[in-house]
Design a protein around this motif. Structure first.
Motif, PDB file in Angstrom:
ATOM      1  N   ARG A 169       0.815  -1.202   0.000  1.00 29.86           N
ATOM      2  CA  ARG A 169       0.000   0.000   0.000  1.00 29.86           C
ATOM      3  C   ARG A 169       0.859   1.266   0.000  1.00 29.86           C
ATOM      4  N   GLN A 170       2.142   1.118  -0.286  1.00 27.84           N
ATOM      5  CA  GLN A 170       3.013   2.282  -0.338  1.00 27.84           C
ATOM      6  C   GLN A 170       2.725   3.123  -1.577  1.00 27.84           C
ATOM      7  N   ARG A 171       2.727   2.500  -2.739  1.00 26.50           N
ATOM      8  CA  ARG A 171       2.595   3.264  -3.983  1.00 26.50           C
ATOM      9  C   ARG A 171       1.375   2.846  -4.791  1.00 26.50           C
ATOM     10  N   ASN A 172       1.106   1.551  -4.858  1.00 24.74           N
ATOM     11  CA  ASN A 172      -0.032   1.102  -5.635  1.00 24.74           C
ATOM     12  C   ASN A 172      -0.545  -0.190  -5.024  1.00 24.74           C
ATOM     13  N   ALA A 173      -1.432  -0.838  -5.716  1.00 24.88           N
ATOM     14  CA  ALA A 173      -2.069  -2.019  -5.160  1.00 24.88           C
ATOM     15  C   ALA A 173      -1.407  -3.317  -5.584  1.00 24.88           C
ATOM     16  N   ALA A 174      -0.269  -3.266  -6.239  1.00 24.47           N
ATOM     17  CA  ALA A 174       0.413  -4.471  -6.699  1.00 24.47           C
ATOM     18  C   ALA A 174       1.517  -4.870  -5.724  1.00 24.47           C
ATOM     19  N   GLU A 175       1.850  -6.129  -5.691  1.00 27.15           N
ATOM     20  CA  GLU A 175       2.937  -6.604  -4.849  1.00 27.15           C
ATOM     21  C   GLU A 175       4.258  -5.999  -5.301  1.00 27.15           C
ATOM     22  N   MET A 176       5.124  -5.716  -4.335  1.00 28.97           N
ATOM     23  CA  MET A 176       6.447  -5.183  -4.639  1.00 28.97           C
ATOM     24  C   MET A 176       7.474  -6.143  -4.049  1.00 28.97           C
ATOM     25  N   PRO A 177       7.924  -7.153  -4.813  1.00 29.80           N
ATOM     26  CA  PRO A 177       8.830  -8.155  -4.261  1.00 29.80           C
ATOM     27  C   PRO A 177      10.167  -7.540  -3.854  1.00 29.80           C
ATOM     28  N   LEU A 178      10.736  -8.047  -2.782  1.00 27.13           N
ATOM     29  CA  LEU A 178      12.039  -7.600  -2.300  1.00 27.13           C
ATOM     30  C   LEU A 178      13.099  -8.532  -2.875  1.00 27.13           C
ATOM     31  N   VAL A 179      13.937  -8.006  -3.759  1.00 28.36           N
ATOM     32  CA  VAL A 179      14.953  -8.796  -4.456  1.00 28.36           C
ATOM     33  C   VAL A 179      16.251  -8.691  -3.653  1.00 28.36           C
ATOM     34  N   THR A 180      16.687  -9.779  -3.054  1.00 27.13           N
ATOM     35  CA  THR A 180      17.880  -9.769  -2.211  1.00 27.13           C
ATOM     36  C   THR A 180      19.100 -10.385  -2.880  1.00 27.13           C
ATOM     37  N   GLY A 181      18.941 -10.840  -4.099  1.00 29.15           N
ATOM     38  CA  GLY A 181      20.069 -11.443  -4.802  1.00 29.15           C
ATOM     39  C   GLY A 181      19.645 -11.901  -6.173  1.00 29.15           C
ATOM     40  N   GLU A 182      20.304 -12.926  -6.666  1.00 32.81           N
ATOM     41  CA  GLU A 182      20.010 -13.441  -7.999  1.00 32.81           C
ATOM     42  C   GLU A 182      18.573 -13.931  -8.061  1.00 32.81           C
ATOM     43  N   ALA A 183      17.823 -13.449  -9.060  1.00 35.65           N
ATOM     44  CA  ALA A 183      16.408 -13.795  -9.168  1.00 35.65           C
ATOM     45  C   ALA A 183      15.947 -13.577 -10.598  1.00 35.65           C
ATOM     46  N   ALA A 184      14.870 -14.286 -10.974  1.00 36.12           N
ATOM     47  CA  ALA A 184      14.205 -14.135 -12.266  1.00 36.12           C
ATOM     48  C   ALA A 184      12.720 -13.955 -12.000  1.00 36.12           C
ATOM     49  N   LEU A 185      12.198 -12.782 -12.345  1.00 37.79           N
ATOM     50  CA  LEU A 185      10.808 -12.427 -12.075  1.00 37.79           C
ATOM     51  C   LEU A 185      10.088 -12.199 -13.394  1.00 37.79           C
ATOM     52  N   THR A 186       8.997 -12.915 -13.619  1.00 37.50           N
ATOM     53  CA  THR A 186       8.212 -12.718 -14.835  1.00 37.50           C
ATOM     54  C   THR A 186       7.343 -11.476 -14.704  1.00 37.50           C
ATOM     55  N   PHE A 187       7.011 -10.902 -15.846  1.00 33.14           N
ATOM     56  CA  PHE A 187       6.156  -9.722 -15.832  1.00 33.14           C
ATOM     57  C   PHE A 187       4.780 -10.033 -15.242  1.00 33.14           C
ATOM     58  N   SER A 188       4.296 -11.235 -15.449  1.00 25.89           N
ATOM     59  CA  SER A 188       2.984 -11.585 -14.893  1.00 25.89           C
ATOM     60  C   SER A 188       3.006 -11.543 -13.373  1.00 25.89           C
ATOM     61  N   SER A 189       4.111 -11.975 -12.752  1.00 24.95           N
ATOM     62  CA  SER A 189       4.219 -11.933 -11.290  1.00 24.95           C
ATOM     63  C   SER A 189       4.437 -10.513 -10.785  1.00 24.95           C
ATOM     64  N   LEU A 190       4.864  -9.615 -11.663  1.00 25.76           N
ATOM     65  CA  LEU A 190       5.086  -8.222 -11.293  1.00 25.76           C
ATOM     66  C   LEU A 190       3.881  -7.339 -11.605  1.00 25.76           C
ATOM     67  N   GLY A 191       2.794  -7.940 -12.054  1.00 22.46           N
ATOM     68  CA  GLY A 191       1.575  -7.186 -12.316  1.00 22.46           C
ATOM     69  C   GLY A 191       1.507  -6.535 -13.680  1.00 22.46           C
ATOM     70  N   VAL A 192       2.321  -6.982 -14.633  1.00 19.51           N
ATOM     71  CA  VAL A 192       2.299  -6.417 -15.992  1.00 19.51           C
ATOM     72  C   VAL A 192       1.633  -7.430 -16.910  1.00 19.51           C
ATOM     73  N   PRO A 193       0.431  -7.178 -17.393  1.00 23.88           N
ATOM     74  CA  PRO A 193      -0.259  -8.153 -18.246  1.00 23.88           C
ATOM     75  C   PRO A 193       0.203  -8.061 -19.690  1.00 23.88           C
ATOM     76  N   THR A 194      -0.171  -9.057 -20.460  1.00 26.70           N
ATOM     77  CA  THR A 194       0.055  -9.004 -21.907  1.00 26.70           C
ATOM     78  C   THR A 194      -0.767  -7.869 -22.510  1.00 26.70           C
ATOM     79  N   SER A 195      -0.121  -7.046 -23.359  1.00 29.34           N
ATOM     80  CA  SER A 195      -0.794  -5.867 -23.917  1.00 29.34           C
ATOM     81  C   SER A 195      -0.531  -5.774 -25.409  1.00 29.34           C
ATOM     82  N   GLU A 196      -1.562  -5.367 -26.145  1.00 31.37           N
ATOM     83  CA  GLU A 196      -1.436  -5.033 -27.561  1.00 31.37           C
ATOM     84  C   GLU A 196      -1.686  -3.542 -27.726  1.00 31.37           C
ATOM     85  N   PHE A 197      -0.912  -2.926 -28.626  1.00 34.95           N
ATOM     86  CA  PHE A 197      -0.907  -1.468 -28.711  1.00 34.95           C
ATOM     87  C   PHE A 197      -0.948  -1.045 -30.169  1.00 34.95           C
TER      88      PHE A 197
END
Length: 795
Positions: free
Chosen positions: A359-387
């Motif tokens: 609830r700091q900035r928006n309603a999406a989760e904000m994962p805490l990255v403490t080292g080597e990691a691979a985060l998909t856009f879907s887990s970061l709240g970014v959906p597939t988009s056509e423009f």
């Protein structure tokens, strides 16, 4: 004859009326030269919508008077009791810019509020160049579309009232999303997309609750639903009749942290007073703290049990409202009541966080990255988009730990899954931004369309900082159709670009070594106070409303950043702190010279800061010094060196400060008349603890400055070893970068981590790296020569 005169008069009147209407229309011509600002406040009424379903409703035409579902005009819609409004946007303004933009906000509701909320009201305006027939404004709640409407409010703020279906809102956190898809009326250039905006007015955007279901807070769990005011702020007004008692300080400071963690609102402040206010505005919670004897005159309904035992509950106050009361027969019992409120929201030291506050900035989760990691856009709240437009932009947030030490080396990688159509021309490009700074650019060089499958885009780590970090992906698309810009071309629906949620952000293993001083880490994660087992020493120069309010607001912000409640031990004297970690709050003239020296504040500021004559003389002296410095450097060898340094920095990103063997000392801070508040950090005398100072010329400036700094956008700008705020509280004047940092070990010693630490330090001090390289080369040459002389041939 009379008939002819009457007909002639009537005809003349028609001609005059038409001429007047035409003249009035010509007096305000249609302006296509630029956009009108979002500050226009000419309200336009909109007909109330039919109950929304899970599919977007149809657009409702303009009407002169708001109409209810029964068809009767809505009476006094602008004078609805503020107590039944739940404001949504935690900011003074919200601007949705570009061809596509979206913002989500969390709204915490009690069970009664969720059941009673029957409509959402929205006030918005837009740039005059936005084409209403091709632009859409969508309101979504909990991923269910409530309304999709045309963007058509260029002349002023339009007020919409959208009914909500029962069950759409739920107890707890709800996600409200405002999205726009905007197109220009006449222009197809990339530059024209920067002229597109829709401004949502936070003061006119809220959930409507019936008066009988206003959702009065009844339990401590309901404190999370305290909400926002019309300017996006949250205030806890703490009424403490005996605030001057030293025994009250620890209870107040600990309670303020607990309340801040319960609400977790981005712009929350504390106001400590000794009198009960007549009423509480939207986004305010009144909290009474004191013994039963102190509170009985203020609260006739105070339970009799407060005379014998600790009490923490909501009580009826004069005026028919609820106030939160913590009382008891003595201050030790009140501290027990405070502990009962705070303990459920406190995070034990042994429990690590996996995400920062949602609830700091928006309603999406904000994962805490403490080292080597691979985060998909879907887990970061970014959906597939056509423009189908020209400039596409989306982004996400991640958290970085306080001991992040990789700002001079290393790269993160975006593995991009995307596609572009055959009409996209070479010269288009994909840009990556980190915290508003461009970090990488990838050109599109092929024509005929293409698909990217895990296209690697490297992003340097220099733009990351401890705490929340924003990463944006922007795509600039150039086409031949845009160059021609035929009528209606800007609104063609055929997609040109697609971004898939299978894209990934890959973070490398980075060095973990904390540094002090470091106000970036303080604002981001509460370091160095977030992981201490010993209490933090707290010095307040006086126990009045201004100083206590500033201290409570600051500790509330640090508690939310830390995710836990800090242990505080108030100290009556700053000299009694010793080598402990400490927070010192007060007017500059009341802080001891030792404290000023340790936090790099000039000693003369204790007498000169805030003095009108002294401030003017200081500014005049500085202006004269700068003028003479410019005169001396012009045409001299010093001027040539300065020019060479600027060229070196712009070409190779190398400054003279990095060409040093050892870092220099921090420059002393001497605030001038334009500064009204400062935060500075330094070491204790023996460099075993960290001291953070909040200072201002007066007590009122101390409270005002801390209230301004508590706003989320300003809090995230805090950095360096000192940050100075303007006298009017509208901006940060200066952020002093750290030259000489002290390393603090936070992780178990490992060779791999120390190797990364050494790599980052040598990358920051390239002269030391060059000297070490030359020294090792000489040693290698000597060793080689000795071996050849011993085992080789003499010739």
């Amino acid at each position: 004859m009379a008939y002819r005169k009457t007909a002639a008069s009537f005809g003349l009147a028609l001609v005059l009326s038409a001429s007047a209407a035409f003249a009035q229309e010509q007096a305000t011509p249609f302006d296509m030269s630029g956009e009108r600002g979002p500050a226009v406040e000419k309200p336009t009424a909109i007909e109330e919508e039919k109950p929304a379903t899970q599919t977007p409703a149809t657009e409702t035409p303009l009407a002169e008077t708001p109409v209810t579902q029964t068809g009767e005009p809505e009476k006094k819609a602008a004078t609805v009791d503020p107590a039944v409004r739940r404001y949504i946007i935690p900011a003074e303004t919200l601007l949705l810019e570009g061809e596509m933009a979206s913002r989500s906000f969390p709204v915490f509701l009690t069970k009664e509020q969720a059941a009673g909320a029957d409509a959402i009201s929205i006030g918005y305006s837009n740039a005059v160049v936005v084409a209403p027939e091709a632009s859409k404004f969508t309101v979504t709640i909990n991923d269910v579309p409530v309304k999709e409407m045309a963007v058509q409010s260029p002349e002023g703020t339009t007020d919409m009232r959208l009914p909500l279906t029962p069950g759409l809102l739920r107890p707890g956190v709800n996600r409200v999303t405002f999205s726009v898809a905007q197109r220009h009326r006449t222009d197809c250039t990339i530059q024209s997309t920067y002229d597109l905006w829709t401004a949502v007015d936070p003061a006119r955007t809220y959930l409507t609750l019936p008066a009988d279901k206003g959702g009065a807070l009844l339990t401590t769990d309901d404190i999370a639903a305290v909400g926002l005011g019309p300017t996006g702020r949250t205030k806890f007004r703490m009424v403490v009749p005996e605030m001057g008692q030293p025994a009250a300080t620890n209870a107040l400071m600990r309670l303020s942290q607990g309340l801040a963690l319960m609400a977790k609102m981005p712009n929350q402040t504390f106001d400590i007073v000794n009198a009960l206010p007549e009423k509480a505005e939207a986004g305010e919670l009144t909290v009474l703290v004191g013994t039963a004897g102190d509170l009985s005159p203020l609260l006739p309904a105070l339970p009799a049990s407060a005379q014998t035992a600790a009490l923490a509950t909501f009580v009826d106050a004069p005026g028919g409202r609820k106030v939160f009361v913590l009382s008891g027969p003595s201050w030790p019992s009140i501290e027990g009541a405070v502990e009962g409120v705070v303990s459920p929201v406190d995070r034990p030291l042994g429990v690590t966080r996996e995400a920062l506050s949602v609830r700091q900035r928006n309603a999406a989760e904000m994962p805490l990255v403490t080292g080597e990691a691979a985060l998909t856009f879907s887990s970061l709240g970014v959906p597939t988009s056509e423009f189908s437009g020209r400039r596409f932009r989306t982004g996400f947030d991640i958290g970085i730990p306080s001991d992040f030490y990789a700002d001079a080396y290393g790269e993160a990688t975006l593995m991009l899954d995307a596609a572009y159509s055959s009409e996209v021309l070479p010269g288009s490009h994909i840009d990556i931004y980190v915290n508003g700074n461009i970090a990488s650019t990838v050109p599109i060089t092929n024509s005929g369309g293409g698909i990217f499958r895990h296209l690697p885009i490297r992003v340097t780590m220099r733009h990351f900082r401890p705490g929340p970090n924003r990463i944006d992906v922007e795509t600039i698309l150039r086409t031949q159709a845009d160059a021609v810009c035929a009528p209606g071309a800007s609104a063609l629906p055929e997609p040109r670009f697609a971004l898939f949620d299978t894209s990934e952000l890959r973070m490398p293993r980075f060095a973990r070594m904390a540094q002090l001083p470091n106000l970036d880490a303080l604002s981001g994660t509460g370091f160095p106070y977030n992981g201490l087992t010993d209490p933090v020493a707290l010095y307040l120069d006086r126990l009045d409303g201004d100083t206590l309010s500033a201290g409570a607001t600051f500790l509330g912000k640090v508690a939310v950043a830390s995710g836990r409640v800090l242990q505080i031990r108030p100290e009556a004297s700053a000299l009694a702190i010793g080598e402990r970690n400490a927070i010192l709050v007060g007017t500059i003239s009341q802080l001891p010279p030792l404290v000023l020296a340790q936090t790099h504040i000039a000693g003369e500021s204790a007498s000169s800061w805030g003095a009108a004559a002294g401030g003017g003389q200081q500014r005049a002296t500085q202006d004269a010094f700068n003028e003479w410095q410019s005169r001396v450097r012009t045409g001299s060898w010093r001027g040539q060196i300065t020019a060479f340094e600027e060229w070196l920095h712009s070409t190779f990103d190398i400054s003279f400060s990095s060409l040093r063997l050892l870092p220099g000392p921090e420059q002393e801070i001497l605030p001038d008349a334009s500064a009204g508040f400062l935060v500075a950090q330094g070491d204790s005398p023996e460099q075993t603890g960290a001291w953070t100072v909040l200072a201002a010329p007066t007590g009122d400036a101390l409270r005002t400055g801390m209230d301004a700094l508590a706003q989320d956008t300003r809090w995230q700008q805090l950095g360096g070893y000192a940050s100075l705020e303007s006298k009017d509280g509208k901006e940060l004047l200066d952020v002093r970068p750290v030259n000489r940092a002290r390393f603090v070990t936070t992780q178990p010693w490992t060779f791999s981590n120390m190797r990364l630490v050494a790599a980052n330090w040598l990358s920051s001090n390239i002269l030391a790296y060059a000297v070490a390289f030359c020294g090792l080369s000489i040693l290698l040459g000597i060793a080689t020569s000795a071996l050849l002389n011993r085992f080789g041939r003499g010739s």
